[in-house]
Motif scaffolding. Structure first.
Motif, PDB file in Angstrom:
ATOM      1  N   MET A  25      57.504  90.383  51.175  1.00  0.00           N
ATOM      2  CA  MET A  25      56.250  90.289  52.344  1.00  0.00           C
ATOM      3  C   MET A  25      55.126  89.326  51.960  1.00  0.00           C
ATOM      4  O   MET A  25      54.595  88.529  52.387  1.00  0.00           O
ATOM      5  CB  MET A  25      55.663  91.390  52.896  1.00  0.00           C
ATOM      6  CG  MET A  25      56.631  92.476  53.778  1.00  0.00           C
ATOM      7  SD  MET A  25      57.492  91.346  54.999  1.00  0.00           S
ATOM      8  CE  MET A  25      56.459  91.137  56.225  1.00  0.00           C
ATOM      9  N   GLU A  26      54.801  89.395  50.669  1.00  0.00           N
ATOM     10  CA  GLU A  26      54.028  88.480  49.776  1.00  0.00           C
ATOM     11  C   GLU A  26      54.412  87.086  50.102  1.00  0.00           C
ATOM     12  O   GLU A  26      53.574  86.069  50.424  1.00  0.00           O
ATOM     13  CB  GLU A  26      53.686  88.789  48.545  1.00  0.00           C
ATOM     14  CG  GLU A  26      52.680  88.134  47.713  1.00  0.00           C
ATOM     15  CD  GLU A  26      52.597  88.541  46.153  1.00  0.00           C
ATOM     16  OE1 GLU A  26      52.340  87.669  45.334  1.00  0.00           O
ATOM     17  OE2 GLU A  26      52.395  89.553  46.010  1.00  0.00           O
ATOM     18  N   LYS A  27      55.698  86.888  49.821  1.00  0.00           N
ATOM     19  CA  LYS A  27      56.351  85.761  49.987  1.00  0.00           C
ATOM     20  C   LYS A  27      56.426  85.123  51.566  1.00  0.00           C
ATOM     21  O   LYS A  27      56.262  84.011  51.793  1.00  0.00           O
ATOM     22  CB  LYS A  27      57.847  85.447  49.299  1.00  0.00           C
ATOM     23  CG  LYS A  27      57.694  85.184  47.981  1.00  0.00           C
ATOM     24  CD  LYS A  27      59.337  84.998  47.481  1.00  0.00           C
ATOM     25  CE  LYS A  27      59.377  84.710  46.107  1.00  0.00           C
ATOM     26  NZ  LYS A  27      60.779  84.407  45.577  1.00  0.00           N
ATOM     27  N   VAL A  28      56.788  85.961  52.333  1.00  0.00           N
ATOM     28  CA  VAL A  28      56.745  85.920  53.986  1.00  0.00           C
ATOM     29  C   VAL A  28      55.256  85.204  54.242  1.00  0.00           C
ATOM     30  O   VAL A  28      55.347  84.157  54.940  1.00  0.00           O
ATOM     31  CB  VAL A  28      57.009  87.033  54.738  1.00  0.00           C
ATOM     32  CG1 VAL A  28      56.940  86.742  56.058  1.00  0.00           C
ATOM     33  CG2 VAL A  28      58.649  87.437  54.330  1.00  0.00           C
ATOM     34  N   VAL A  29      54.119  85.803  53.727  1.00  0.00           N
ATOM     35  CA  VAL A  29      52.779  85.228  54.053  1.00  0.00           C
ATOM     36  C   VAL A  29      52.729  83.851  53.547  1.00  0.00           C
ATOM     37  O   VAL A  29      52.150  83.113  54.128  1.00  0.00           O
ATOM     38  CB  VAL A  29      51.824  86.328  53.567  1.00  0.00           C
ATOM     39  CG1 VAL A  29      50.248  85.691  53.717  1.00  0.00           C
ATOM     40  CG2 VAL A  29      52.019  87.571  54.688  1.00  0.00           C
ATOM     41  N   TYR A  30      53.150  83.811  52.203  1.00  0.00           N
ATOM     42  CA  TYR A  30      52.726  82.420  51.454  1.00  0.00           C
ATOM     43  C   TYR A  30      53.711  81.271  52.423  1.00  0.00           C
ATOM     44  O   TYR A  30      53.096  80.253  52.664  1.00  0.00           O
ATOM     45  CB  TYR A  30      53.737  82.640  49.921  1.00  0.00           C
ATOM     46  CG  TYR A  30      53.864  81.104  49.720  1.00  0.00           C
ATOM     47  CD1 TYR A  30      52.495  80.430  48.834  1.00  0.00           C
ATOM     48  CD2 TYR A  30      55.184  80.522  49.623  1.00  0.00           C
ATOM     49  CE1 TYR A  30      52.918  79.059  48.504  1.00  0.00           C
ATOM     50  CE2 TYR A  30      55.327  79.376  48.847  1.00  0.00           C
ATOM     51  CZ  TYR A  30      54.177  78.418  48.398  1.00  0.00           C
ATOM     52  OH  TYR A  30      54.230  77.228  47.890  1.00  0.00           O
ATOM     53  N   VAL A  31      54.921  81.500  52.673  1.00  0.00           N
ATOM     54  CA  VAL A  31      55.787  80.553  53.420  1.00  0.00           C
ATOM     55  C   VAL A  31      55.155  80.258  54.912  1.00  0.00           C
ATOM     56  O   VAL A  31      54.905  79.298  55.325  1.00  0.00           O
ATOM     57  CB  VAL A  31      56.983  80.913  53.776  1.00  0.00           C
ATOM     58  CG1 VAL A  31      57.969  80.089  54.612  1.00  0.00           C
ATOM     59  CG2 VAL A  31      57.794  81.008  52.231  1.00  0.00           C
ATOM     60  N   ALA A  32      54.647  81.415  55.631  1.00  0.00           N
ATOM     61  CA  ALA A  32      53.998  81.124  56.813  1.00  0.00           C
ATOM     62  C   ALA A  32      52.753  80.336  56.851  1.00  0.00           C
ATOM     63  O   ALA A  32      52.643  79.449  57.444  1.00  0.00           O
ATOM     64  CB  ALA A  32      53.655  82.522  57.380  1.00  0.00           C
ATOM     65  N   ASN A  33      51.967  80.564  55.552  1.00  0.00           N
ATOM     66  CA  ASN A  33      50.891  79.624  55.227  1.00  0.00           C
ATOM     67  C   ASN A  33      51.302  78.257  54.903  1.00  0.00           C
ATOM     68  O   ASN A  33      50.509  77.088  55.600  1.00  0.00           O
ATOM     69  CB  ASN A  33      49.913  80.160  54.079  1.00  0.00           C
ATOM     70  CG  ASN A  33      49.061  81.707  54.537  1.00  0.00           C
ATOM     71  OD1 ASN A  33      48.896  81.892  55.511  1.00  0.00           O
ATOM     72  ND2 ASN A  33      48.832  82.301  53.410  1.00  0.00           N
ATOM     73  N   TYR A  34      52.305  78.066  53.975  1.00  0.00           N
ATOM     74  CA  TYR A  34      52.653  76.913  53.788  1.00  0.00           C
ATOM     75  C   TYR A  34      53.265  76.020  55.200  1.00  0.00           C
ATOM     76  O   TYR A  34      52.866  74.718  55.244  1.00  0.00           O
ATOM     77  CB  TYR A  34      53.908  76.827  52.730  1.00  0.00           C
ATOM     78  CG  TYR A  34      54.297  75.557  52.148  1.00  0.00           C
ATOM     79  CD1 TYR A  34      53.827  75.174  51.145  1.00  0.00           C
ATOM     80  CD2 TYR A  34      55.549  74.768  52.969  1.00  0.00           C
ATOM     81  CE1 TYR A  34      54.184  73.841  50.552  1.00  0.00           C
ATOM     82  CE2 TYR A  34      55.761  73.406  52.433  1.00  0.00           C
ATOM     83  CZ  TYR A  34      54.990  73.207  51.465  1.00  0.00           C
ATOM     84  OH  TYR A  34      55.561  71.917  50.852  1.00  0.00           O
ATOM     85  N   CYS A  35      53.786  76.899  56.197  1.00  0.00           N
ATOM     86  CA  CYS A  35      54.129  76.153  57.188  1.00  0.00           C
ATOM     87  C   CYS A  35      53.222  75.843  58.370  1.00  0.00           C
ATOM     88  O   CYS A  35      53.570  75.705  59.425  1.00  0.00           O
ATOM     89  CB  CYS A  35      55.478  76.793  57.543  1.00  0.00           C
ATOM     90  SG  CYS A  35      56.792  76.928  56.377  1.00  0.00           S
ATOM     91  N   LYS A  36      51.920  76.070  58.058  1.00  0.00           N
ATOM     92  CA  LYS A  36      50.742  75.970  58.801  1.00  0.00           C
ATOM     93  C   LYS A  36      50.881  76.951  60.200  1.00  0.00           C
ATOM     94  O   LYS A  36      50.607  76.709  61.093  1.00  0.00           O
ATOM     95  CB  LYS A  36      50.711  74.465  59.367  1.00  0.00           C
ATOM     96  CG  LYS A  36      50.346  73.536  58.136  1.00  0.00           C
ATOM     97  CD  LYS A  36      49.993  72.318  58.390  1.00  0.00           C
ATOM     98  CE  LYS A  36      49.669  71.440  57.221  1.00  0.00           C
ATOM     99  NZ  LYS A  36      49.989  71.759  55.979  1.00  0.00           N
TER     100      LYS A  36
END
Length: 107
Positions: A78-89
């Motif tokens: 989930m930490e990576k999920v949040v990272y990807v969501a942030n990266y994808c704006k």
């Protein structure tokens, strides 16, 4: 691991095609385009592909989060999920719950 992801997709499919219809496709698209960026281990965090970000931009995230449970969280970081969501704006708001995971107040 694959059994858990398949179980999630099966559970969504069983719910029907009304409210969960978009979730089933979103879950399949997320698995296909984003899993390499969102599975354990937590590090390294790699910038996701344009195809993964396209999935994030159209996904029904609240619907997907309803089906995140402890078993899913053993596979998807989930930490990576949040990272990807942030990266994808398409960031999660601090304090947002996705399954049993609560997005930290500061990332």
């Amino acid at each position: 691991m694959a059994k858990l992801l398949l179980g999630l997709l099966l559970a969504l499919a069983i719910l029907g095609t009304t409210s969960a219809g978009g979730c089933v496709q979103d879950a399949e698209d997320m698995k296909r385009e984003c899993k390499q960026f969102e599975l354990f281990p937590a590090n390294p965090k790699l910038p996701p592909s344009a195809a993964c970000c396209a999935v994030w931009k159209r996904a029904d995230v609240p619907c997907l989060c309803k089906y995140v449970n402890k078993e899913v969280e053993k596979v998807w970081c989930m930490e990576k999920v949040v990272y990807v969501a942030n990266y994808c704006k398409r960031p999660f708001q601090p304090g947002y719950k996705c399954g049993s995971y609560t997005v930290p107040l500061s990332m």
